[in-house]
Design an enzyme around this catalytic site. Structure first.
Site, short mmCIF file in Angstrom:
data_model
loop_
_atom_site.label_atom_id
_atom_site.label_comp_id
_atom_site.label_asym_id
_atom_site.label_seq_id
_atom_site.Cartn_x
_atom_site.Cartn_y
_atom_site.Cartn_z
N LYS A 42 -14.45 9.64 -5.13
CA LYS A 42 -15.71 9.05 -5.58
C LYS A 42 -16.58 8.76 -4.37
CE LYS A 42 -12.90 6.24 -7.38
NZ LYS A 42 -12.32 4.98 -7.79
N ARG A 91 0.69 -2.86 -7.74
CA ARG A 91 0.17 -4.08 -8.34
C ARG A 91 0.77 -4.26 -9.72
NH1 ARG A 91 -5.70 -2.03 -6.91
NH2 ARG A 91 -4.49 -0.13 -7.16
N SER A 129 -10.37 -2.75 -5.62
CA SER A 129 -11.70 -2.62 -5.04
C SER A 129 -12.71 -2.20 -6.10
CB SER A 129 -11.70 -1.61 -3.89
OG SER A 129 -10.84 -2.02 -2.87
P1 ADP Z 1 -6.78 4.31 -3.32
O1 ADP Z 1 -5.38 4.50 -3.82
O2 ADP Z 1 -7.82 4.72 -4.30
O3 ADP Z 1 -7.01 4.82 -1.95
P2 ADP Z 1 -7.04 1.66 -2.23
O4 ADP Z 1 -7.56 2.13 -0.97
O5 ADP Z 1 -7.72 0.50 -2.85
O6 ADP Z 1 -6.97 2.73 -3.33
O7 ADP Z 1 -5.53 1.26 -2.10
C1 ADP Z 1 -4.64 1.72 -1.12
C2 ADP Z 1 -3.26 1.20 -1.46
O8 ADP Z 1 -3.31 -0.21 -1.55
C3 ADP Z 1 -2.74 1.68 -2.82
O9 ADP Z 1 -1.35 1.91 -2.70
C4 ADP Z 1 -3.00 0.55 -3.74
O10 ADP Z 1 -2.05 0.50 -4.79
C5 ADP Z 1 -2.82 -0.62 -2.79
N1 ADP Z 1 -3.58 -1.79 -3.26
C6 ADP Z 1 -4.87 -1.88 -3.59
N2 ADP Z 1 -5.20 -3.12 -4.01
C7 ADP Z 1 -4.05 -3.84 -3.93
C8 ADP Z 1 -3.69 -5.18 -4.27
N3 ADP Z 1 -4.57 -6.03 -4.81
N4 ADP Z 1 -2.43 -5.55 -4.07
C9 ADP Z 1 -1.53 -4.67 -3.57
N5 ADP Z 1 -1.76 -3.40 -3.28
C10 ADP Z 1 -3.01 -2.98 -3.45
#
Ligand code: ADP
Length: 161
Positions: A42, A91, A129
């Site tokens: 995205k 999560r 996010s």
């Molecule tokens: P994406 O997987 O789209 O790159 P993010 O960059 O937000 O998403 O997340 C990176 C990693 O961090 C993923 O494994 C996601 O599950 C984890 N993550 C995101 N938010 C949280 C949270 N609130 N608590 C724990 N892990 C999280």
């Protein structure tokens, strides 16, 4: 360098959930390399340099953290850095299917690399996010979910959008 691990993600922007996970990871690994993905599907709200800079600021003062940008496949990046552990967060049960698929795909592509899953504090186990941006764009006060300076930057960015 002792045992090191890579924590990849888009971090658009970094939340308290990510920070909680980074903190947990530093209790297991000597070095945690937080790797910001340049190529996210995205259109991100913050560009790669902004996401990197916000992560650096948010983890300032924490020991054993490096923040970097990566392009392409995370397993290629891990190989290039000679590292064999990836950290991902779980999560909710809803994360499980996607994370499971990704970990097993990565394992097939790179059997030498292990994915380690960590669970955040239950305070953050619902936080993403994407939802955060949505709530902020509708005017919610998101300051309990992100560091203060990020809440401010989010507000400013969304006002422009
Ligand atoms: P994406 O997987 O789209 O790159 P993010 O960059 O937000 O998403 O997340 C990176 C990693 O961090 C993923 O494994 C996601 O599950 C984890 N993550 C995101 N938010 C949280 C949270 N609130 N608590 C724990 N892990 C999280």
């Amino acid at each position: 360098m002792g045992q090191a691990a890579i924590y990849p993600g888009s971090f658009d922007p970094v939340t308290n959930g990510h920070i909680d996970l980074i903190q947990r990871a530093t209790q297991i690994f000597d070095t945690v390399i937080v790797a910001v993905a340049r190529n996210v599907h995205k259109t991100p709200l913050f560009n790669t340099d902004e996401r990197l800079e916000m992560l650096r600021e948010a983890t300032k003062g924490m020991k054993g953290i490096e923040v970097e940008i990566f392009d392409g496949l995370i397993i290629d990046y891990a190989h290039k850095k000679n590292l064999n552990v990836l950290i991902r967060g779980l999560r909710m049960i809803s994360d499980f299917e996607y994370e499971f698929q990704m970990a097993l795909t990565n394992r097939r592509l790179a059997p030498d690399i292990e994915t380690v899953f960590l669970m955040p504090s239950e305070n953050y186990s619902f936080l993403s996010s994407t939802l955060l941006k949505e709530a902020a764009s509708l005017g919610a006060d998101v300051s309990t979910f992100v560091p203060e300076f990020i809440a401010t930057r989010l507000k400013k960015r969304l006002m422009k959008a």
